[in-house]
Design a protein around this motif. Structure first.
Motif, short mmCIF file in Angstrom:
data_model
loop_
_atom_site.label_atom_id
_atom_site.label_comp_id
_atom_site.label_asym_id
_atom_site.label_seq_id
_atom_site.Cartn_x
_atom_site.Cartn_y
_atom_site.Cartn_z
N GLN A 193 116.15 -30.05 -57.98
CA GLN A 193 116.48 -28.04 -57.31
C GLN A 193 115.82 -27.61 -56.46
OE1 GLN A 193 116.72 -25.49 -60.42
NE2 GLN A 193 116.73 -27.42 -62.12
N ASP A 195 115.59 -24.56 -52.96
CA ASP A 195 115.29 -23.37 -52.59
C ASP A 195 116.31 -22.82 -51.66
OD1 ASP A 195 113.72 -24.12 -50.05
OD2 ASP A 195 111.77 -22.55 -51.81
N ALA A 196 116.27 -21.76 -51.08
CA ALA A 196 117.03 -21.76 -49.15
C ALA A 196 116.76 -22.50 -48.12
CB ALA A 196 117.10 -20.51 -50.09
N LYS A 197 115.56 -22.85 -48.55
CA LYS A 197 114.62 -22.86 -47.33
C LYS A 197 114.78 -24.90 -47.51
CE LYS A 197 111.95 -19.18 -46.13
NZ LYS A 197 110.71 -19.13 -46.20
N GLY A 198 115.62 -25.55 -48.26
CA GLY A 198 114.31 -26.99 -48.77
C GLY A 198 114.11 -27.37 -49.45
N THR A 201 112.04 -27.12 -56.20
CA THR A 201 111.34 -26.38 -56.45
C THR A 201 111.59 -26.37 -58.37
OG1 THR A 201 113.69 -24.87 -57.33
CG2 THR A 201 112.47 -23.54 -55.78
#
Length: 303
Positions: A193, A195-198, A201
């Motif tokens: 998975q 996050d929005a910044k790649g 996580t």
């Protein structure tokens, strides 16, 4: 785990009385010993990012890979013995430095000691993911102690041949043991998975290092991973093999891999369905990270 019968924290089950200063197969007692603490910028891009992955290199290892770049970790005078409080301080120091995650490298032999440390940190001060970076030669029972404490598993899958795993790492059971370990890791944290910044996580990212003259072994290993896990895991195909001085006269391992060898493996990975496998470009071997294994008194005061 370690008990009155001795240490069985890893698949070796060497039964050493590490609690009373005997050395296990890993070369360590049960006192945490750390070789290096620093941001590392040459992990997978989604782990290192711009600020680095916060690596904690632990001394010792339960494999004996003849080509190991970090064999110095097995030397008795390497690193520094630390208390649990000092270990916690090192992890929090890395977080203050702004790293994207805490990357525990070759920590299997200290799992039992790290569990209460991670439990305390996860309950309060630690706000970034924890990465368990290992050879993949792990006991499922020991991995279960880490459930809920590790976010990202970063294991190797070195071989699918018992002959090679015996010859190169003195572990003929490695192929089946590592596969079972990855199964357990996947059960705990699931597929990758971001996050929005790649940045990664959570999840499992499996590494495979391509060795010179061993393209067939690599193809078989990638096929086994594909058949067993499909798209549930991430895959990194590593080209950074660097021959150490001890390999100078080895008939197969005395040189870096060629571009053609690597391309043959990566092309095969695509053919069998690895659409999102991470590959390395250019002179990756020259970027291989061989750390300066020092923890100075000045550093210990700083944390």
């Amino acid at each position: 785990m370690q008990d009155t019968k001795g240490c069985n924290a890893c698949p070796r089950c060497c039964n050493a009385d590490r609690a009373h200063a005997s050395l296990g197969y890993c070369g360590q007692t049960d006192t945490i010993r750390i070789a290096r603490v620093a941001p590392h910028y040459w992990e997978e891009p989604f782990l290192s990012g711009q600020k680095g992955s916060g690596t904690v290199f632990f001394c010792g290892c339960n494999l004996r890979c003849c080509y190991c770049q970090n064999g110095v970790l097995l030397q008795e005078d390497t690193g520094r013995a630390v208390t649990p409080e000092e270990c916690k301080a090192m992890i929090l120091y890395l977080q203050r430095e702004g790293v994207h995650n805490i990357n525990l490298v070759t920590a299997t032999q200290f799992t039992q000691q790290l569990v209460p440390i991670l439990r305390e940190l996860r309950g309060s001060a630690l706000q970034i993911p924890v990465v368990w970076n290992s050879s993949g030669y792990e006991s499922v029972e020991t991995l279960r102690l880490l459930e809920g404490l590790v976010d990202i598993y970063l294991p190797d899958y070195k071989y699918c041949s018992t002959e090679l795993s015996q010859m190169y790492s003195n572990a003929p059971d490695y192929p089946t043991v590592a596969l079972a370990a990855i199964d357990e890791m996947l059960r705990q944290v699931g597929s990758p998975q971001f996050d929005a910044k790649g940045m990664m996580t959570r999840g499992v990212q499996v590494r495979h290092l391509v060795l010179p003259h061993h393209g067939k072994e690599s193809r078989q290993a990638l096929y086994r991973l594909r058949q067993h896990f499909g798209d549930r895991i991430g895959l990194s195909i590593m080209s950074q093999y660097t021959p150490m001085p001890a390999m100078a006269g080895h008939p197969l391992l005395s040189r870096k891999i060629t571009a053609k060898e690597y391309e043959t493996v990566t092309r095969y990975a695509l053919q069998i369905g690895w659409q999102n496998a991470l590959t390395q470009e250019g002179e990756a071997a020259s970027e291989s990270f061989i750390p300066d294994f020092t923890l100075t008194d000045e550093f210990m005061k700083m944390i």
